[in-house]
Design a protein around this motif. Structure first.
Motif, PDB file in Angstrom:
ATOM      1  N   MET A   1     -22.398  36.984   2.516  1.00  0.00           N
ATOM      2  CA  MET A   1     -22.980  38.226   2.041  1.00  0.00           C
ATOM      3  C   MET A   1     -24.216  37.958   1.182  1.00  0.00           C
ATOM      4  N   LYS A   2     -24.142  36.906   0.330  1.00  0.00           N
ATOM      5  CA  LYS A   2     -25.272  36.561  -0.519  1.00  0.00           C
ATOM      6  C   LYS A   2     -26.463  36.128   0.329  1.00  0.00           C
ATOM      7  N   LYS A   3     -26.170  35.410   1.415  1.00  0.00           N
ATOM      8  CA  LYS A   3     -27.237  34.946   2.294  1.00  0.00           C
ATOM      9  C   LYS A   3     -27.941  36.132   2.956  1.00  0.00           C
ATOM     10  N   LEU A   4     -27.178  37.127   3.375  1.00  0.00           N
ATOM     11  CA  LEU A   4     -27.744  38.328   3.992  1.00  0.00           C
ATOM     12  C   LEU A   4     -28.584  39.111   2.983  1.00  0.00           C
ATOM     13  N   LYS A   5     -28.098  39.195   1.744  1.00  0.00           N
ATOM     14  CA  LYS A   5     -28.836  39.888   0.690  1.00  0.00           C
ATOM     15  C   LYS A   5     -30.147  39.155   0.385  1.00  0.00           C
TER      16      LYS A   5
END
Length: 164
Positions: free
Chosen positions: A1-5
Motif C-alpha cells: 500500500m505504501k508503494k502504491l501511495k
C-alpha cells in the motif's frame, strides 16, 4: 500500500510540474497575456449600443453558425494536420518585391490599390485613404515569439517606411 501511495505521489508531482511548466511557457511567450485594446466607454460605447447587433453587452451575428464535426471528420483533419503537408508551405521560393517610401509616393486617390505584405498583412488604398490589415512584422505569425508558423521571408518594407 505504501508503494502504491508513493507511486501516486510521484505521478501527482510530475503532473503538477508539467502543468506549471505549461503555465509559465504560456505566460512568458504571450507577452504576459497583454490585453489588446481596452473596454469601450463613453461615446464609443454609446455608438456600439446603437447597433442592432449589440445587446447584452456584446455583438451578435445575424445568423447562428453551427460547427458540427463528426468524429471521423475530426480524425481526418488531425491526420492531415499532423501527418501531411498541412502548412501549405510553398514548394519554391516566393518572389518578393522590396518596397520603400518611394513605392507609395504617387497619390492616385481615384484608384484602388492593395499591396500584400506577407501573412495576412495588406496595405489597402481606396480613394486616398490607407488601411493596414493585421500588421505582422514579427518572425512568427503567432501569439507567441517561440511557437507558431514562421514567415517565409522578411517583410518587404519596414514599419518605419510605411506611408501615413
Amino acid at each position: 500500500m505504501k508503494k502504491l501511495k508513493k507511486l501516486f505521489m510521484i505521478f501527482l508531482t510530475i503532473f503538477a510540474s508539467l502543468l506549471l511548466i505549461l503555465f509559465f511557457t504560456a505566460l512568458f511567450t504571450t507577452d504576459y497575456f497583454a490585453q489588446f485594446g481596452a473596454k469601450a466607454g463613453g461615446k464609443r460605447l454609446a455608438r456600439m449600443e446603437q447597433s442592432e447587433l449589440f445587446h447584452n453587452g456584446q455583438f451578435h451575428n445575424r445568423t447562428t453558425t453551427k460547427l458540427e464535426w463528426s468524429f471521423s471528420e475530426s480524425l481526418k483533419l488531425m491526420k492531415k494536420f499532423f501527418f501531411e503537408d498541412y502548412n501549405g508551405e510553398p514548394k519554391s521560393k516566393l518572389p518578393v518585391v522590396k518596397l520603400d517610401k518611394s513605392s507609395f509616393a504617387v497619390n492616385e486617390s481615384d484608384k484602388t490599390k492593395v499591396t500584400w505584405l506577407g501573412h495576412s498583412t495588406c496595405l489597402i488604398e481606396i480613394d486616398g485613404v490607407r488601411i493596414l490589415t493585421d500588421p505582422v512584422w514579427s518572425e512568427r505569425s503567432s501569439f507567441s515569439s517561440i511557437i507558431g508558423p514562421k514567415r517565409f521571408h522578411p517583410p518587404p518594407i519596414s514599419i518605419e517606411d510605411l506611408p501615413h
